[in-house]
Motif scaffolding. Structure first.
Motif, short mmCIF file in Angstrom:
data_model
loop_
_atom_site.label_atom_id
_atom_site.label_comp_id
_atom_site.label_asym_id
_atom_site.label_seq_id
_atom_site.Cartn_x
_atom_site.Cartn_y
_atom_site.Cartn_z
N ARG A 175 0.77 -1.11 -0.08
CA ARG A 175 -0.14 0.13 -0.16
C ARG A 175 1.02 1.17 -0.07
N PRO A 215 -2.31 4.85 -0.61
CA PRO A 215 -2.47 4.02 0.61
C PRO A 215 -3.61 3.44 0.99
N ASP A 218 -6.63 -0.49 -2.60
CA ASP A 218 -6.16 -1.85 -2.48
C ASP A 218 -5.08 -2.22 -3.65
N PRO A 219 -3.78 -2.66 -3.12
CA PRO A 219 -2.98 -2.62 -4.18
C PRO A 219 -2.82 -3.55 -5.12
#
Length: 268
Positions: A175, A215, A218-219
């Protein structure tokens, strides 16, 4: 004992990253990190997950020092060669910096435009066209590719663990898109570090990292957290007049090779 516990490289600004066991450090940071960037085709301004969350779904892999691979679930991947440094130049802007960068060609532009549903181009920054780091924090001659402002970002694992405990759920380090993760220190100990050495490479901590909205995404999917976490919690205890901070920006002082597990030595 402090040790390097993880290494991350992000070949294309705001696309997916690579978790590495070993990485070289060159004059712009980790070799291959943020040397490519997606820009709006009309304006040349950089695009990030802040505006286009789907960028998180695109994988980017730096294959051999000369080839980039782009991939996304359900589509054929694309390989892109590094374009010549002085050909097909395009005017691009990243934050307050404007520069001429070589365009990676129509195939890459079409592949990205189709998935992101907007007209965009892919550009590369060779070392000869890199940006000067802000001299309020750096020396004349310190350079950066397409990273926001500094060549490297370091985060302490204990700092993330502390934040996750405050939020009340696990948080992925991705993130925050660091290059270097260090374990063995107290939470936020990196705030007070000056110079450090990992292997044969020295680094200088130059500025806390001010966090944007990324951040909260959702990565892997790019979907935004409805509750605004983890920035909402960070803002309760890591805010000053200029922003919310998490992690520390570094500038390398020399070149060499880093490997996960190496000791981290604090020099001051």
């Amino acid at each position: 004992m402090l040790r390097l516990s993880a290494l991350y490289r992000f070949p294309v600004k705001s696309l997916g990253g690579e978790m590495l066991q070993r990485a070289a450090v060159d004059g712009l940071g980790l070799a291959g990190d943020r040397r490519w960037m997606v820009v709006d085709a009309a304006s040349g301004r950089f695009l990030t997950q802040r505006q286009v969350g789907r960028m998180a779904q695109i994988g980017a892999c730096w294959l051999d020092g000369a080839t980039l691979e782009l991939s996304v679930a359900g589509r054929a991947s694309l390989t892109v060669a590094v374009p010549p440094a002085d050909e097909a130049l395009r005017g691009v802007t990243v934050w307050g910096d404007s520069l001429q960068a070589p365009d990676a060609g129509d195939a890459a532009a079409a592949w990205l435009s189709a998935f992101l549903d907007r007209d965009c181009r892919l550009v590369h920054v060779p070392a000869s066209r890199a940006r000067q780091v802000d001299t309020a924090y750096a020396q004349v001659g310190d350079q950066v590719g397409f990273a926001d402002g500094f060549p490297l970002l370091l985060i302490g694992q204990a700092s993330l663990d502390d934040l996750a405990a405050r939020v009340g759920r696990p948080l992925e380090m991705l993130r925050f898109r660091p290059n270097l993760v260090v374990e063995g220190a107290e939470p936020y100990a990196e705030d007070g570090w000056g110079r450090l050495r990992i292997g044969a490479v020295e680094f200088e901590r130059v500025k806390p990292c001010s966090r944007c909205a990324i951040p909260t995404l959702d990565p892997h999917s790019g979907e935004r957290a409805a509750d605004g976490e983890p920035l909402r919690t960070l803002a309760t205890y890591r805010r000053d007049a200029d922003g919310v901070y998490f992690g520390q920006n570094l500038i390398q002082r020399g070149t060499g090779v880093l490997e996960v597990g190496m000791p981290v030595v604090l020099l001051d």
